[in-house]
Design a protein around this motif. Structure first.
Motif, short mmCIF file in Angstrom:
data_model
loop_
_atom_site.label_atom_id
_atom_site.label_comp_id
_atom_site.label_asym_id
_atom_site.label_seq_id
_atom_site.Cartn_x
_atom_site.Cartn_y
_atom_site.Cartn_z
N PRO A 116 0.82 -1.22 0.00
CA PRO A 116 0.00 0.00 0.00
C PRO A 116 0.85 1.26 0.00
N HIS A 121 -4.86 5.07 -7.83
CA HIS A 121 -6.21 4.96 -8.39
C HIS A 121 -6.76 6.31 -8.83
N SER A 123 -6.46 -3.68 -6.44
CA SER A 123 -5.27 -3.69 -5.59
C SER A 123 -5.30 -4.92 -4.69
N GLN A 161 -5.49 -1.99 2.51
CA GLN A 161 -5.02 -0.62 2.32
C GLN A 161 -5.09 0.20 3.60
N ARG A 195 -12.72 1.02 -7.92
CA ARG A 195 -11.59 0.34 -7.31
C ARG A 195 -12.06 -0.96 -6.65
N GLU A 219 -10.50 -3.89 -4.00
CA GLU A 219 -9.40 -4.11 -3.07
C GLU A 219 -9.55 -5.46 -2.40
#
Length: 398
Positions: A100, A110, A124, A130, A196, A198
């Motif tokens: 991260p 992003h 990610s 994150q 996004r 994650e």
């Protein structure tokens, strides 16, 4: 019959290394996505150094990077970062598994990339997420197995915690990441905008520990190692025969009674102490001893055949060689042909989901050499001239 593969026309910018990220993008390559894998000039990504090696090529890397295009870019060079930003403008998906904060420091976060491409899905992958107290900790599969609780519940009852014999945290995280990307692509069809995605390795493995979590979160029973038996149901366990081990799954009252018939112990079937799973768990040692005594007098295949004649769920504990020789792998097409410049024809194992009516790969998938597609991608996607590519190479940007 569909005339296109599931992810045909989807371009993925792959900034991943080692296993969890490459596993995610390999699954997408299997379904027709164009995967542009960014590697370090000269050495390539770290996975190329992982054993085993054949003719100098990592077979680990070959398995995980099937069907991808390798483009070498120096991410310490401003020109290299500019190239990645330009490719991201044309991409549908970006997948990265840096620690991260690294992508933001490189100017590839992003917010920066979605500002130039609102349809970009930015995935990610990290060890711990994150945010959170362990955000900045380095993570490999063994670390996550250790911290997730999985190692604590794996192993013999009185033995030390044991890791699962494969990189389960990496693989499950790669699968969840692929699921997340596919979901985001579906969502984009409705909204027109990317988002996004994650995924953390610890989160992924933790969420799969269903039996342990149902025990820990809902009861006061301790979660502990139990060997090969099921922590809540008996007889679900492994047993030794004269020439190998078998597993037996007697998870219902009916299956338990059938097991008693097979092992020649009708008295156990009629015993009121053992009529329910609660009672069988309470008298596990007695039951295990009776089944173990029966199994020890038979060959492995003989014991399995006897159980299957009564429709009891049972199986031999196979080696890889036995599975590969069984005919099942071939019948299901689990190992297919690939190609590598140094190794020639190679075996590859793809994602196992079948999409009936959709075409498969057009010929053998390629495991790329370092930078094999650099010139092709820069010319075709970014329309760079051969002179510009030569200048970038001279400046060590590629």
């Amino acid at each position: 019959m569909l005339d296109r593969r599931i992810f045909e026309g989807v371009r993925v910018l792959d900034l991943t290394r080692v296993m969890s990220g490459p596993f995610c993008t390999a699954m997408m390559a299997d379904l027709g996505a164009e995967i542009i894998k960014i590697e370090l000039p000269g050495s390539g990504e770290e996975g190329r150094f992982f054993a085993p090696h054949v003719a100098g090529e990592s077979t680990y890397f070959a398995m995980l990077n099937r069907g991808k295009k390798s483009v070498t870019v120096n991410m310490k060079s401003p020109d290299g970062i500019a190239l990645i930003r330009d490719i991201a403008k044309t991409a549908d998906v970006l997948v990265e598994n840096f620690r991260p904060g690294v992508m933001e420091r490189l100017g590839l976060g992003h917010a920066a990339l979605q500002a130039q491409n609102s349809r970009l899905i930015y995935a990610s992958i990290s060890g711990f997420g994150q945010e959170g107290p362990y955000r900045d900790w380095p993570a490999f599969d063994l670390v996550v197995q250790a911290m997730s609780g999985l190692m604590h519940i794996t192993g013999e009852r009185d033995g030390r915690p044991t890791a699962v014999g494969e990189s389960l945290a990496d693989v499950t995280t790669g699968m969840f990441a692929a699921f997340g990307v596919a979901s985001a692509l579906y969502d984009r069809e409705k909204t027109g905008t990317g988002r996004r995605v994650e995924v953390a390795m610890l989160d992924s493995l933790f969420s799969m520990l269903i039996t342990a979590l149902s025990r820990k979160l809902y009861t006061d029973k301790p979660v502990r190692r139990v060997g090969n038996r099921h922590p809540e149901t008996y007889p679900v366990d492994s047993f030794a025969t004269r020439d190998g081990d078998i597993v037996i799954v007697g998870f219902t009252d009916g299956l338990y009674r059938k097991i008693c018939t097979v092992i020649g112990r009708p008295d156990l079937s009629a015993d009121p102490r053992l009529a329910t799973n609660i009672g069988r768990n309470a008298h596990e040692e007695e039951l295990r001893s009776a089944i173990a005594q029966w199994a020890a007098g038979l060959g492995r295949d003989e014991a399995v055949a006897a159980l299957r004649r009564e429709d009891v769920t049972a199986a031999p504990v196979w080696s890889f060689e036995e599975l590969l020789d069984s005919g099942h792998v071939e019948a299901r097409g689990l190992v297919r042909e690939g190609v590598n410049t140094k190794l020639g024809t190679i075996p590859l194992v793809g994602q196992p989901v079948r999409f009936h009516g959709a075409p498969g790969p057009d010929g053998p998938q390629r495991s790329p050499m370092v930078g094999e597609h650099t010139d092709e991608v820069l010319a075709d996607i970014l329309c760079l001239t051969s002179e510009r590519i030569a200048a970038l190479r001279a400046a060590r940007a590629i």
